[in-house]
Design a protein around this motif. Structure first.
Motif, PDB file in Angstrom:
ATOM      1  N   HIS A 146      -4.676 -29.091  -8.560  1.00 28.92           N
ATOM      2  CA  HIS A 146      -5.182 -29.626  -7.296  1.00 28.92           C
ATOM      3  C   HIS A 146      -6.002 -28.534  -6.604  1.00 28.92           C
ATOM      4  N   PRO A 147      -7.144 -28.876  -5.996  1.00 25.73           N
ATOM      5  CA  PRO A 147      -7.999 -27.865  -5.345  1.00 25.73           C
ATOM      6  C   PRO A 147      -7.254 -26.997  -4.329  1.00 25.73           C
ATOM      7  N   GLU A 148      -6.313 -27.576  -3.604  1.00 24.16           N
ATOM      8  CA  GLU A 148      -5.571 -26.797  -2.610  1.00 24.16           C
ATOM      9  C   GLU A 148      -4.633 -25.790  -3.264  1.00 24.16           C
ATOM     10  N   VAL A 149      -4.145 -26.116  -4.447  1.00 24.42           N
ATOM     11  CA  VAL A 149      -3.268 -25.189  -5.176  1.00 24.42           C
ATOM     12  C   VAL A 149      -4.082 -24.012  -5.707  1.00 24.42           C
ATOM     13  N   LYS A 150      -5.316 -24.269  -6.112  1.00 21.59           N
ATOM     14  CA  LYS A 150      -6.191 -23.193  -6.575  1.00 21.59           C
ATOM     15  C   LYS A 150      -6.452 -22.169  -5.470  1.00 21.59           C
ATOM     16  N   LYS A 151      -6.447 -22.625  -4.225  1.00 24.37           N
ATOM     17  CA  LYS A 151      -6.671 -21.713  -3.098  1.00 24.37           C
ATOM     18  C   LYS A 151      -5.499 -20.755  -2.914  1.00 24.37           C
ATOM     19  N   VAL A 152      -4.308 -21.191  -3.308  1.00 23.99           N
ATOM     20  CA  VAL A 152      -3.099 -20.375  -3.153  1.00 23.99           C
ATOM     21  C   VAL A 152      -2.969 -19.353  -4.271  1.00 23.99           C
ATOM     22  N   ALA A 153      -3.331 -19.750  -5.483  1.00 23.67           N
ATOM     23  CA  ALA A 153      -3.165 -18.887  -6.655  1.00 23.67           C
ATOM     24  C   ALA A 153      -4.103 -17.687  -6.615  1.00 23.67           C
ATOM     25  N   GLN A 154      -3.654 -16.602  -7.202  1.00 19.36           N
ATOM     26  CA  GLN A 154      -4.475 -15.390  -7.282  1.00 19.36           C
ATOM     27  C   GLN A 154      -5.552 -15.513  -8.363  1.00 19.36           C
ATOM     28  N   PHE A 155      -5.253 -16.275  -9.410  1.00 27.15           N
ATOM     29  CA  PHE A 155      -6.165 -16.391 -10.545  1.00 27.15           C
ATOM     30  C   PHE A 155      -6.224 -17.841 -11.008  1.00 27.15           C
ATOM     31  N   GLU A 156      -7.202 -18.117 -11.873  1.00 26.20           N
ATOM     32  CA  GLU A 156      -7.306 -19.442 -12.484  1.00 26.20           C
ATOM     33  C   GLU A 156      -7.419 -19.275 -13.993  1.00 26.20           C
ATOM     34  N   THR A 157      -6.792 -20.190 -14.720  1.00 24.17           N
ATOM     35  CA  THR A 157      -6.887 -20.180 -16.175  1.00 24.17           C
ATOM     36  C   THR A 157      -7.418 -21.531 -16.649  1.00 24.17           C
ATOM     37  N   ALA A 158      -7.564 -21.689 -17.938  1.00 28.67           N
ATOM     38  CA  ALA A 158      -8.071 -22.947 -18.502  1.00 28.67           C
ATOM     39  C   ALA A 158      -7.088 -24.089 -18.239  1.00 28.67           C
ATOM     40  N   SER A 159      -7.493 -25.290 -18.517  1.00 29.68           N
ATOM     41  CA  SER A 159      -6.646 -26.461 -18.274  1.00 29.68           C
ATOM     42  C   SER A 159      -5.466 -26.500 -19.240  1.00 29.68           C
ATOM     43  N   ASN A 160      -4.513 -27.374 -18.944  1.00 31.98           N
ATOM     44  CA  ASN A 160      -3.377 -27.551 -19.872  1.00 31.98           C
ATOM     45  C   ASN A 160      -3.853 -28.105 -21.215  1.00 31.98           C
ATOM     46  N   GLU A 161      -4.919 -28.884 -21.203  1.00 30.99           N
ATOM     47  CA  GLU A 161      -5.471 -29.430 -22.448  1.00 30.99           C
ATOM     48  C   GLU A 161      -6.118 -28.331 -23.284  1.00 30.99           C
ATOM     49  N   ALA A 162      -6.626 -27.289 -22.607  1.00 32.55           N
ATOM     50  CA  ALA A 162      -7.311 -26.185 -23.290  1.00 32.55           C
ATOM     51  C   ALA A 162      -6.419 -24.952 -23.435  1.00 32.55           C
ATOM     52  N   PHE A 163      -5.095 -25.146 -23.364  1.00 36.23           N
ATOM     53  CA  PHE A 163      -4.119 -24.080 -23.605  1.00 36.23           C
ATOM     54  C   PHE A 163      -4.234 -22.926 -22.609  1.00 36.23           C
ATOM     55  N   GLY A 164      -4.350 -23.284 -21.325  1.00 39.16           N
ATOM     56  CA  GLY A 164      -4.517 -22.258 -20.297  1.00 39.16           C
ATOM     57  C   GLY A 164      -3.380 -21.264 -20.201  1.00 39.16           C
ATOM     58  N   VAL A 165      -2.136 -21.725 -20.327  1.00 41.02           N
ATOM     59  CA  VAL A 165      -0.984 -20.815 -20.283  1.00 41.02           C
ATOM     60  C   VAL A 165      -1.007 -19.884 -21.488  1.00 41.02           C
ATOM     61  N   GLU A 166      -1.201 -20.467 -22.658  1.00 42.63           N
ATOM     62  CA  GLU A 166      -1.185 -19.677 -23.894  1.00 42.63           C
ATOM     63  C   GLU A 166      -2.260 -18.592 -23.892  1.00 42.63           C
ATOM     64  N   LYS A 167      -3.424 -18.889 -23.354  1.00 42.36           N
ATOM     65  CA  LYS A 167      -4.524 -17.913 -23.340  1.00 42.36           C
ATOM     66  C   LYS A 167      -4.168 -16.670 -22.518  1.00 42.36           C
ATOM     67  N   VAL A 168      -3.483 -16.885 -21.411  1.00 43.96           N
ATOM     68  CA  VAL A 168      -3.069 -15.742 -20.585  1.00 43.96           C
ATOM     69  C   VAL A 168      -1.935 -14.974 -21.271  1.00 43.96           C
ATOM     70  N   LEU A 169      -0.987 -15.698 -21.850  1.00 40.27           N
ATOM     71  CA  LEU A 169       0.129 -15.046 -22.514  1.00 40.27           C
ATOM     72  C   LEU A 169      -0.314 -14.225 -23.725  1.00 40.27           C
ATOM     73  N   GLU A 170      -1.363 -14.661 -24.404  1.00 39.00           N
ATOM     74  CA  GLU A 170      -1.904 -13.887 -25.525  1.00 39.00           C
ATOM     75  C   GLU A 170      -2.377 -12.512 -25.061  1.00 39.00           C
ATOM     76  N   LYS A 171      -2.983 -12.478 -23.890  1.00 41.71           N
ATOM     77  CA  LYS A 171      -3.422 -11.188 -23.333  1.00 41.71           C
ATOM     78  C   LYS A 171      -2.212 -10.357 -22.885  1.00 41.71           C
ATOM     79  N   LEU A 172      -1.208 -11.041 -22.347  1.00 43.45           N
ATOM     80  CA  LEU A 172      -0.021 -10.333 -21.863  1.00 43.45           C
ATOM     81  C   LEU A 172       0.729  -9.620 -22.990  1.00 43.45           C
ATOM     82  N   VAL A 173       0.886 -10.302 -24.112  1.00 45.64           N
ATOM     83  CA  VAL A 173       1.676  -9.715 -25.195  1.00 45.64           C
ATOM     84  C   VAL A 173       0.820  -8.821 -26.106  1.00 45.64           C
ATOM     85  N   GLY A 174      -0.493  -8.821 -25.874  1.00 45.18           N
ATOM     86  CA  GLY A 174      -1.391  -7.909 -26.578  1.00 45.18           C
ATOM     87  C   GLY A 174      -1.592  -8.271 -28.032  1.00 45.18           C
TER      88      GLY A 174
END
Length: 257
Positions: free
Chosen positions: A229-257
């Motif tokens: 939701h656009p209002e939720v994006k205003k609260v978050a510090q960062f934005e990632t890809a959509s759930n359809e485009a594996f947004g969580v996984e993309k960030v976690l890949e960087k986290l675990v190196g």
């Protein structure tokens, strides 16, 4: 600690967890990073989605009214019977509204709408159809109300007056949730963080809707999904890809190196 919402965030549009996530889960575990799933879903439904890793996952269920780990209750924050009655009375006159009483091990719903009962099976693995919700005597953790045409337009305007008494959350495109004022994902996550000795700069949070806002505010690394939701994006510090485009996984890949 990594904390993620389920629907619209970790789950893809088909309500599935990706195989890639389970691979990344093993990498998180090896790095001693605790995984927390936080959802408006029933605990049983969450545990089914994460069956193979459930023993190593902390579950914040029912929007924070229940916290579980290895089948043990860490927190329960129910509604009072009078509060349940107030919610049911308020939504009774809303045309097209479908309320669900979410209790500890089971949900209750009237069977008046077969299309709704069919849809409910995705979110609630254990529920019972009854003639009237007012007759239920079990402890209620949350009242969830669904509208096929949209929650923000067709439910919320009729119930926002309850915000002085309860936690009222537009938790998805079709859902509005009613909980104890202290039963929200942020309160539950704060308890988990204190218990594990985790600070703001050691937790990463992912979410997409209003019921994720309080937990996002507890982290210096909060990510809104591209589909959030656009209002939720205003609260978050960062934005990632959509759930359809594996947004969580993309960030976690960087986290675990």
């Amino acid at each position: 600690m990594v904390v993620t919402d389920m629907d619209g965030t970790l789950l893809n549009p088909n309500h599935e967890v990706s195989e890639r996530f389970f691979e990344l889960f093993e990498a998180l575990r090896k790095k001693n990073i605790q995984f927390v799933a936080a959802s408006g879903r029933q605990y049983n439904s969450m545990a089914e989605k994460l069956e193979t890793v459930k023993d190593d996952t902390i579950f914040i269920a029912e929007n924070g009214a229940l916290v579980m780990h290895r089948e043990k209750q860490l927190l329960v924050n129910p509604l009072m019977p009078a509060e349940v009655g107030t919610v049911l009375k308020s939504v009774k006159g809303i045309d097209g509204a479908h309320p669900v009483l979410c209790c500890n091990q089971k949900a209750f719903v009237t069977g008046h709408s077969r299309p709704f009962v069919k849809l409910l099976r995705e979110y609630y693995s254990c529920f019972e159809e009854v003639n009237t919700l007012e007759s239920i005597e079990e402890q209620v953790l949350k009242v969830a109300v669904y509208h096929f045409e949209g929650s923000e337009t067709y439910i919320y305007p009729h119930v926002k007056h309850l915000e002085s008494q309860l936690k009222v959350k537009v938790s998805g495109t079709h859902w509005v949730d009613f909980s104890n004022r202290y039963a929200h994902k942020g309160h539950a996550l704060e308890m988990v963080m204190k218990d594990r000795g985790i600070s703001k700069n050691e937790v990463m949070v992912f979410g997409d809707y209003f019921n994720d806002v309080e937990m996002m505010q507890l982290s210096l690394y909060s990510f809104a999904m591209a589909n959030a939701h656009p209002e939720v994006k205003k609260v978050a510090q960062f934005e990632t890809a959509s759930n359809e485009a594996f947004g969580v996984e993309k960030v976690l890949e960087k986290l675990v190196g």
